[in-house]
Design an enzyme around this catalytic site. Structure first.
Site, short mmCIF file in Angstrom:
data_model
loop_
_atom_site.label_atom_id
_atom_site.label_comp_id
_atom_site.label_asym_id
_atom_site.label_seq_id
_atom_site.Cartn_x
_atom_site.Cartn_y
_atom_site.Cartn_z
N GLY A 188 0.83 -1.20 0.00
CA GLY A 188 0.00 0.00 0.00
C GLY A 188 0.86 1.24 0.00
N ASN A 189 0.43 2.26 0.75
CA ASN A 189 1.18 3.51 0.71
C ASN A 189 2.06 3.68 1.96
OD1 ASN A 189 -0.22 5.07 2.88
ND2 ASN A 189 -1.98 4.67 1.55
N VAL A 192 0.43 4.52 5.64
CA VAL A 192 -0.07 3.35 6.35
C VAL A 192 1.07 2.38 6.65
CG1 VAL A 192 -1.67 1.40 6.27
CG2 VAL A 192 -2.36 3.60 5.33
N GLY A 193 2.07 2.34 5.78
CA GLY A 193 3.25 1.51 6.01
C GLY A 193 3.90 1.83 7.35
N GLU A 210 5.58 -3.31 0.94
CA GLU A 210 5.64 -3.02 -0.49
C GLU A 210 4.91 -1.70 -0.69
OE1 GLU A 210 6.89 -4.95 -3.14
OE2 GLU A 210 7.81 -6.34 -1.71
N CYS A 244 1.66 0.12 -8.90
CA CYS A 244 2.75 0.67 -8.07
C CYS A 244 4.04 0.89 -8.86
CB CYS A 244 3.00 -0.22 -6.87
SG CYS A 244 3.27 -1.95 -7.30
#
Lengths: 489, 407
Positions: A188-189, A192-193, A210, A244
């Site tokens: 994700g982004n 949030v990572g 990722e 991505c």
């Protein structure tokens, strides 16, 4: 929520029962997943069509085929990858067994993404299963039809206790992250990572993140602009730019700027016709939220082509932007949509400098005939991965690790890298209780004599070649015998 | 505050200049490290004596020699390690070149512990240098003499723009952790490990955490009890028990215990003489806080040998405890001292169940002449590393990844 505790508890109990230890069991689960895909192709295509307006062919190519290939690879290689991996020994352990044993980690949490909802949820699942773990899978709620289908199908095909699916949004994910896992994989982004990694830190859980970034695409002069533009347009507009590793923006040599724009326009027409809205091969933006976000990025740049949109259907046309300022909004965040900004540079050094002033991206693309220039770009920049003279293809090679670096992520997967990511690599030394004489040099009381012997036995010398090592090995054996004789007196 | 920022900024600028990318530069730094170790052995041994009363015998082997070997390994293999790794291609890419390129991360932060204050901070540092990173070393303030020495020596031998030593305690480390690093390597306790990882999360910095745990040691009836006792005693009491991979406790049947304890008592006399406090080959506890912590653990079970303490000398005698229960204080935390509890079990299944009830340890040991027993324990447990019929030796293998246990 107790429900999360129960779900994770069930997975952990199933893991502790050791049923996933057997390679045969793991292979059966992988084969079952393969059946899940082949027996539900139409339903999967339907869910993806509802979520992203993805067509059947794209579903096959971008979601299903990759998974089937990965399953075939895992089935073929599992026995080899799960076996002990012998390593080089030193003098003191020449007679011993020394190896790295891959072991399952335990209970793995996989948080999927909405842009390739099946691929991104199920590909890590394959690796986690192959490595012998239990899994809790949390597909993205944003691609709700795909998430619902995954939740329905997984328990029909896979072991219900070892592999659980949890659906939900922020609230559910937050609750899930309070539980202890043995590995967390998030796609994700980066915002949030960071939240995921912080939650993982409370339990010292290793993570694979990722993430994304702005993947630059450099076009040198003296290239076949037709081919280049086709490859870039394919990478950019597949899945409506929601990939991505899509080329985020172009840096092209000033001298070919106009030609590139012209050729891109023609390519878009070739791919999607005069009105891409009518093309069955063109997807939609996932949600109104992202639709609005992407449109807001148009501010400050000139639309050279495209720019049409329709909120009701979340449609944004393939769009080329020029007169783009490096400080404009479209250059500040990952686009993740069908806008392609083109900036010009005077030479490759300027391009490299531009790229290095920004966060390390997930992918980097360079189009150039001159291998020396390509080598220079690779040597002087950093990114998760690189494809030169094409876009995205490095993703398809399972012998290459797929992952980011810096802000674009940490860790990697695909193929053996998945297996290794979801395994603990246990260092094993199997000795016998014999040869105690050699050990005596290390026991107290110390003495200069003992220190001398230890130095002789284990000191490494700079630049000993392989033949030298064989010689050292023989010398070591001889020394051990001599010591036995000497120390016994 | 600004000096930490300044140091980090200076290193980042040096990294961005590209000077660490060449093999020549890295080899030069590694060779300089080797000279540092060779030319300052006396000073290093002296610092270790002041911090831990570490016997020269131990310091030479576990600190100096180990570190030198790591440097030599890096020098000998650097060119090989730096080469791109060519991989198998797909049908579609048969005409293309596919490879994995090794790249430095950027600026690394290496936080060292106090128990092996030279080796455990320099070994990861060597890796960071070999991989082409710039690095800040933060040695432990709990071993101040070793840290001070490193902060004096490193700038004399290595490129000052690329490598720096920052000394200090919690305050300085907290400041450092506010900066963005491209990799953080931490060796220490799990509590601080969590703090490090939480701080790293703010910048999405990957971490390596070398933590600890209670390393179990199962002793089977088939083993040679004398050799077993020697190996366990050596590993337990090395560095006064302050070793992350020392055997923390023994699991065995009552019958084995009855043979093991006298064998251990004999070993202790062989190693340290009748009065271990007078032996030159025994270190001391690092500080008062740990001394008090360990002293409190002596009340668990029954003392079979040892148990004497001397607060002024920070000395605790090599001690074996028997009749220890799972709920005793000595079984609730990593001991990290010269105390070896023996817990009775009925059989190997009970031993395995016991081990699996606790957090995964950094190391796990089994002593048995029966290969089936060894394999059984190996298959039914998990740990960072594993060694049968010895302890600690798995760490001497450079090619055996010293993988961390996350607990």
């Amino acid at each position: 929520m107790d429900q999360m505790k129960n779900t994770v508890g069930k997975a952990r109990a199933a893991f502790n029962s050791r049923k996933a230890c057997s390679l045969e069991f793991r292979k059966q689960q992988l084969q079952a997943l393969r059946r899940l895909l082949t027996e539900n192709e139409d339903r999967i295509a339907d869910a993806l069509h509802k979520d992203l307006n993805k067509n059947k062919l794209d579903t096959q190519v971008f979601e299903i085929m990759g998974l089937e290939g990965e399953i075939a690879l895992l089935l073929e290689k599992l026995t080899e990858w799960a076996a002990p991996r012998p390593v080089e020994r030193n003098l003191l352990t020449l007679m011993d067994e020394v190896y790295i044993q891959p072991e399952p980690l335990g209970v793995v949490l996989i948080i999927g993404a909405w842009n390739y909802p099946f691929l991104i949820s199920l590909q890590p699942l394959l690796g986690a299963i192959a490595a012998g773990n239990a899994v809790v899978l949390k597909p993205s709620e944003v691609s709700e039809n795909s998430a619902a289908l995954i939740k329905e199908l997984i328990p029909k095909y896979l072991d219900k206790d070892l592999y659980q699916v949890v659906c939900g949004g922020v609230a559910e994910t937050t609750e899930l992250l309070k539980e202890k896992f043995d590995h967390i994989m998030y796609t994700g982004n980066s915002t949030v990572g960071k939240i995921v990694m912080e939650a993982a830190a409370k339990h010292l859980t290793p993570v694979t993140l990722e993430l994304g970034g702005k993947s630059p695409c450099y076009i040198d002069k003296n290239v076949d602009i037709d081919t280049v533009c086709r490859r870039i347009a394919w990478g950019k507009f597949t899945n409506c730019g929601q990939t991505c590793i899509a080329p985020d923006y172009i840096l092209c040599d000033k001298s070919i700027h106009e030609k590139v724009i012209e050729r891109l326009k023609e390519t878009i027409k070739e791919f999607y016709g005069e009105d891409p809205k009518k093309s069955p091969d063109y997807c939609r933006i996932i949600s109104t939220h992202h639709f609005k976000r992407i449109l807001s990025l148009l501010e400050g740049s000139k639309v050279a082509y495209g720019g049409q949109y329709d909120e009701a259907s979340c449609y944004i046309a393939p769009t080329i932007l020029t007169d783009v300022s490096p400080t404009s909004k479209v250059m500040k965040e990952e686009i993740f949509g069908p806008l392609l900004p083109i900036l010009t540079v005077n030479n490759v050094d300027e391009a490299i400098q531009f790229i290095n002033q920004r966060d390390k991206p997930l992918a980097l693309y360079a189009f150039c005939h001159d291998k020396k220039v390509l080598k220079k770009i690779v040597a002087e920049t950093s990114s998760g991965g690189v494809t030169a003279n094409d876009t995205m293809i490095h993703f398809t090679i399972s012998t290459l690790p797929f992952g980011g670096v810096g802000n674009s992520g940490m860790g990697a997967y695909h193929g053996k890298f998945s297996f290794d990511t979801f395994s603990h690599h246990r260092a094993c030394l199997i000795k016998s209780l014999k040869m105690e004489t050699v050990n005596k040099v290390r026991y107290p009381p110390g003495s200069p004599e003992k220190v001398k012997w230890i130095k002789r036995l284990i000191t490494k010398q700079v630049n000993f070649g392989k033949l030298g090592l064989v010689f050292i090995g023989l010398l070591g054996a001889l020394l051990a015998v001599l010591m036995k004789v000497l120390l016994l007196h | 505050m600004s000096s930490t920022k300044e140091v980090a900024a200076r290193l980042r600028e040096a990294f961005n200049s590209g000077k660490t990318r060449t093999a020549e530069f890295r080899l030069k730094q590694l060779k300089a490290m080797l000279n540092l170790m060779k030319e300052n052995e006396g000073a290093l041994l002296e610092a270790l004596k002041k911090d831990l009363r570490k016997p020269n015998f131990e310091s030479i082997i576990s600190e100096v020699l180990f570190t030198k070997n790591e440097i030599v390994c890096a020098i000998n293999n650097l060119t090989e390690w730096m080469k791109p790794e060519y991989v198998e291609k797909t049908l579609v890419t048969k005409l293309d070149t596919c490879f994995i390129k090794k790249e430095p991360f950027g600026v690394a932060l290496i936080i060292g512990p106090w128990n092996y204050p030279i080796q455990l901070v320099l070994t990861p540092f060597i890796g960071a240098v070999a991989a082409g990173n710039c690095a800040i070393l933060k040695p432990s303030e709990v071993s101040p003499n070793s840290s001070q020495l490193l902060s004096e020596l490193l700038p004399k031998y290595l490129d000052k723009d690329c490598f720096a030593v920052v000394c200090g305690g919690v305050k300085e480390t907290t400041e450092l952790l506010e900066e963005k690093f491209d990799y953080i390597f931490f060796t220490g306790g799990t509590h601080v490990g969590k703090i490090i990882m939480t701080a790293a999360a703010k910048h999405l910095t990957p971490v390596s955490l070398e933590l600890g745990g209670k390393n179990p040691c199962y002793v089977d009836k088939s083993c040679d009890i004398n050799n077993t006792a020697h190996r366990i005693a050596w590993a337990r009491f090395l560095n006064m028990g302050q070793t992350c991979i020392a055997p923390d406790y023994v699991l065995c049947t009552k019958a084995v215990r009855e043979e093991l304890v006298p064998a251990l008592i004999n070993c202790l006399e062989e190693f340290y003489g009748k009065n271990p406090q007078e032996s030159e080959d025994l270190g001391r506890i690092i500080n008062e806080k740990h001394f008090n912590r360990l002293k409190a653990l002596l009340s668990s079970g029954k003392v079979a040998v040892g148990g004497q303490t001397d607060e002024k000398d920070k000395y605790i005698a090599p001690t074996v405890l028997v009749d220890v229960k799972e709920t005793d204080p000595v079984m609730q935390e990593e001991i990290f001292g010269p105390i070896l509890p023996i817990v009775d079990v009925e059989n190997i299944d009970e031993a395995i169940a016991f081990m699996n009830r606790h957090e995964k340890p950094l190391a796990l040991y089994v002593y048995s002449a029966d290969n089936k027993v060894v394999k059984d324990v190996l298959e039914r447990t998990s740990s960072g590393g594993f060694c049968s019929n010895d302890c600690i030796m798995q760490m001497t293998l450079f090619f055996l990844a010293f993988w961390r246990s996350w607990r």
